[in-house]
Design a protein around this motif. Structure first.
Motif, PDB file in Angstrom:
ATOM      1  N   SER A  24       1.201  -1.432   0.398  1.00 38.38           N
ATOM      2  CA  SER A  24      -0.268   0.393   0.278  1.00 38.38           C
ATOM      3  C   SER A  24       1.178   0.800  -0.161  1.00 38.38           C
ATOM      4  CB  SER A  24      -0.672   0.172   1.073  1.00 38.38           C
ATOM      5  OG  SER A  24      -0.578   0.195   2.396  1.00 38.38           O
ATOM      6  N   SER A  25       1.949   1.560  -0.105  1.00 34.27           N
ATOM      7  CA  SER A  25       3.267   2.642   0.543  1.00 34.27           C
ATOM      8  C   SER A  25       4.387   2.169  -0.059  1.00 34.27           C
ATOM      9  CB  SER A  25       2.681   2.573   1.953  1.00 34.27           C
ATOM     10  OG  SER A  25       3.759   2.531   2.538  1.00 34.27           O
ATOM     11  N   THR A  26       5.510   2.864  -0.066  1.00 34.05           N
ATOM     12  CA  THR A  26       6.181   2.435  -0.510  1.00 34.05           C
ATOM     13  C   THR A  26       7.367   3.133   0.403  1.00 34.05           C
ATOM     14  OG1 THR A  26       6.770   5.584  -1.202  1.00 34.05           O
ATOM     15  CG2 THR A  26       6.171   3.751  -3.071  1.00 34.05           C
ATOM     16  N   ALA A  27       7.894   1.619   0.873  1.00 32.60           N
ATOM     17  CA  ALA A  27       9.014   1.267   2.329  1.00 32.60           C
ATOM     18  C   ALA A  27       8.208   2.028   3.139  1.00 32.60           C
ATOM     19  CB  ALA A  27      10.239   1.766   2.093  1.00 32.60           C
ATOM     20  N   THR A  28       8.831   3.234   3.915  1.00 33.14           N
ATOM     21  CA  THR A  28       8.410   4.160   4.864  1.00 33.14           C
ATOM     22  C   THR A  28       8.164   4.668   5.208  1.00 33.14           C
ATOM     23  OG1 THR A  28      10.825   4.290   5.858  1.00 33.14           O
ATOM     24  CG2 THR A  28      10.071   2.608   6.479  1.00 33.14           C
ATOM     25  N   SER A  29       8.260   5.625   3.596  1.00 29.43           N
ATOM     26  CA  SER A  29       7.534   7.317   2.812  1.00 29.43           C
ATOM     27  C   SER A  29       6.424   7.561   3.425  1.00 29.43           C
ATOM     28  CB  SER A  29       8.165   6.892   1.651  1.00 29.43           C
ATOM     29  OG  SER A  29       7.059   5.970   0.798  1.00 29.43           O
ATOM     30  N   GLY A  30       4.976   6.486   3.141  1.00 28.86           N
ATOM     31  CA  GLY A  30       3.690   6.743   3.771  1.00 28.86           C
ATOM     32  C   GLY A  30       3.378   6.820   1.990  1.00 28.86           C
ATOM     33  N   LEU A  31       4.012   6.565   1.484  1.00 32.11           N
ATOM     34  CA  LEU A  31       3.439   7.730  -0.586  1.00 32.11           C
ATOM     35  C   LEU A  31       2.777   5.787  -1.172  1.00 32.11           C
ATOM     36  CD1 LEU A  31       5.799   9.532  -1.488  1.00 32.11           C
ATOM     37  CD2 LEU A  31       3.817  10.418  -0.876  1.00 32.11           C
ATOM     38  N   THR A  32       1.208   6.486  -1.491  1.00 31.33           N
ATOM     39  CA  THR A  32       1.057   5.400  -2.493  1.00 31.33           C
ATOM     40  C   THR A  32       1.624   5.385  -3.797  1.00 31.33           C
ATOM     41  OG1 THR A  32      -0.899   5.882  -2.592  1.00 31.33           O
ATOM     42  CG2 THR A  32      -1.295   5.178  -1.045  1.00 31.33           C
ATOM     43  N   ARG A  33       1.402   4.374  -5.127  1.00 37.14           N
ATOM     44  CA  ARG A  33       1.227   4.464  -6.297  1.00 37.14           C
ATOM     45  C   ARG A  33       0.924   5.266  -7.262  1.00 37.14           C
ATOM     46  NH1 ARG A  33       0.488   1.678 -10.805  1.00 37.14           N
ATOM     47  NH2 ARG A  33       1.842   1.418 -12.293  1.00 37.14           N
ATOM     48  N   THR A  34      -0.248   5.518  -6.498  1.00 36.80           N
ATOM     49  CA  THR A  34      -0.820   6.333  -6.837  1.00 36.80           C
ATOM     50  C   THR A  34      -0.631   8.310  -6.662  1.00 36.80           C
ATOM     51  OG1 THR A  34      -3.585   5.707  -6.777  1.00 36.80           O
ATOM     52  CG2 THR A  34      -3.507   7.579  -6.782  1.00 36.80           C
ATOM     53  N   ASP A  35       0.013   8.126  -4.929  1.00 32.53           N
ATOM     54  CA  ASP A  35       0.953   9.166  -4.769  1.00 32.53           C
ATOM     55  C   ASP A  35       1.603   9.657  -5.757  1.00 32.53           C
ATOM     56  OD1 ASP A  35      -1.105  10.228  -2.382  1.00 32.53           O
ATOM     57  OD2 ASP A  35       0.225   8.843  -1.162  1.00 32.53           O
ATOM     58  N   ILE A  36       2.144   8.550  -6.314  1.00 30.39           N
ATOM     59  CA  ILE A  36       3.201   9.133  -6.873  1.00 30.39           C
ATOM     60  C   ILE A  36       3.261   9.392  -8.742  1.00 30.39           C
ATOM     61  CG2 ILE A  36       5.516   8.076  -8.232  1.00 30.39           C
ATOM     62  CD1 ILE A  36       6.457   6.789  -5.119  1.00 30.39           C
ATOM     63  N   LEU A  37       2.619   8.678  -8.791  1.00 29.34           N
ATOM     64  CA  LEU A  37       1.201   9.044 -10.509  1.00 29.34           C
ATOM     65  C   LEU A  37       1.302   9.888 -10.264  1.00 29.34           C
ATOM     66  CD1 LEU A  37       0.324   5.347 -11.358  1.00 29.34           C
ATOM     67  CD2 LEU A  37       2.647   6.009 -12.166  1.00 29.34           C
ATOM     68  N   THR A  38       0.785  10.321  -9.332  1.00 25.80           N
ATOM     69  CA  THR A  38       0.010  12.288  -9.630  1.00 25.80           C
ATOM     70  C   THR A  38       0.986  12.915  -9.329  1.00 25.80           C
ATOM     71  OG1 THR A  38      -1.882  11.021  -8.010  1.00 25.80           O
ATOM     72  CG2 THR A  38      -1.614  14.077  -7.964  1.00 25.80           C
ATOM     73  N   ALA A  39       2.416  12.224  -8.391  1.00 20.39           N
ATOM     74  CA  ALA A  39       2.832  13.690  -8.492  1.00 20.39           C
ATOM     75  C   ALA A  39       4.180  13.944 -10.327  1.00 20.39           C
ATOM     76  CB  ALA A  39       4.288  13.471  -7.903  1.00 20.39           C
ATOM     77  N   LEU A  40       3.745  12.852 -10.402  1.00 21.68           N
ATOM     78  CA  LEU A  40       4.284  12.740 -11.897  1.00 21.68           C
ATOM     79  C   LEU A  40       3.800  13.573 -12.695  1.00 21.68           C
ATOM     80  CD1 LEU A  40       5.376   8.789 -12.023  1.00 21.68           C
ATOM     81  CD2 LEU A  40       7.118  11.082 -11.504  1.00 21.68           C
ATOM     82  N   GLY A  41       2.266  13.732 -12.870  1.00 22.05           N
ATOM     83  CA  GLY A  41       1.543  13.746 -13.613  1.00 22.05           C
ATOM     84  C   GLY A  41       1.760  15.438 -13.093  1.00 22.05           C
ATOM     85  N   TYR A  42       1.979  16.157 -11.407  1.00 22.83           N
ATOM     86  CA  TYR A  42       1.798  17.590 -11.973  1.00 22.83           C
ATOM     87  C   TYR A  42       3.063  18.213 -12.772  1.00 22.83           C
ATOM     88  CZ  TYR A  42       1.927  21.829  -9.532  1.00 22.83           C
ATOM     89  OH  TYR A  42       1.841  23.120  -9.261  1.00 22.83           O
ATOM     90  N   LEU A  43       4.198  16.882 -12.476  1.00 25.34           N
ATOM     91  CA  LEU A  43       5.761  17.604 -12.616  1.00 25.34           C
ATOM     92  C   LEU A  43       5.308  17.785 -14.423  1.00 25.34           C
ATOM     93  CD1 LEU A  43       8.640  17.512 -11.297  1.00 25.34           C
ATOM     94  CD2 LEU A  43       8.927  15.559 -11.152  1.00 25.34           C
TER      95      LEU A  43
END
Length: 215
Positions: A24-43
């Motif tokens: 559900s998250s990346t290691a201990t970051s608390g970020l989900t896959r959706t969080d990261i893909l959203t960040a990539l889209g904004y970037l």
């Protein structure tokens, strides 16, 4: 997760994507896959050139490679106006476009690019005889090496300046060698530096976005 690894998540066959789908998250970051893909889209909307370059380099995305070359060609035209004394014409446009493509190609080289790996094996380090001679028996392998002089620690063979000129002169046969080195080689060097600057900007933007998501 660093940006260069996050980029592979758009590929459903990538190991990173599979790992992200199983938790559900990346290691201990608390970020989900959706969080990261959203960040990539904004970037993509803020640092499009840097993201295209990184997709081309780390994900070997041919479409993003074309976008990166287009962005680099625009930068090449700006640089050419500053360093080339003559007015803009079709010949200059062809040279600028070619330099942009070659600069992006050089930027995109990695240790697995055919013919790019240095004699050091792509590690960027070589055995140091002096260190080995005086090292204790329990010394670690990494303590017995030094940066490779050939590649300056990059793990990649340097691209000779003459190779770039030979590639350009096939498209612009009238381009004299001294003219290339005096006027156009600085453009090429600046373009290559621009590529790395765009990567740094994209990386910094990604870190800022993902830290905000994880907060």
């Amino acid at each position: 997760m660093r940006l260069q690894y996050a980029l592979t998540m758009n590929d459903p066959k990538s190991p990173d994507a599979a790992a992200m789908q199983s938790v559900s998250s990346t290691a201990t970051s608390g970020l989900t896959r959706t969080d990261i893909l959203t960040a990539l889209g904004y970037l993509q909307s803020k640092e499009g050139a840097g993201l295209a370059l990184m997709y081309a380099k780390y994900a070997k995305d041919s479409g993003e490679f074309k976008r990166a070359v287009k962005a680099a060609a625009t930068e090449a035209q700006v640089l050419a106006i500053k360093v080339v004394s003559k007015g803009r014409d079709r010949k200059h446009a062809v040279i600028a476009q070619s330099l942009a493509r070659l600069a992006v190609l050089e930027y995109c080289r990695t240790a697995d690019t055919p013919g790019a790996k240095c004699r050091c094996g792509g590690t960027g380090r070589i055995a140091d005889a002096e260190l080995i001679a005086r090292a204790p028996k329990d010394a670690k392998p990494d303590e017995l090496t030094r940066p490779c002089e050939r590649c300056r620690g990059t793990g990649l063979r340097p691209v000779p300046a003459s190779r770039v000129y030979r590639a350009i002169v096939t498209l612009a046969p009238e381009l004299a060698e001294h003219t290339y080195y005096r006027h156009w080689r600085p453009v090429y060097d600046s373009l290559l530096a621009w590529c790395y600057t765009q990567e740094d900007r994209a990386e910094a933007g990604y870190v800022k976005l993902t830290r905000r998501e994880a907060a």
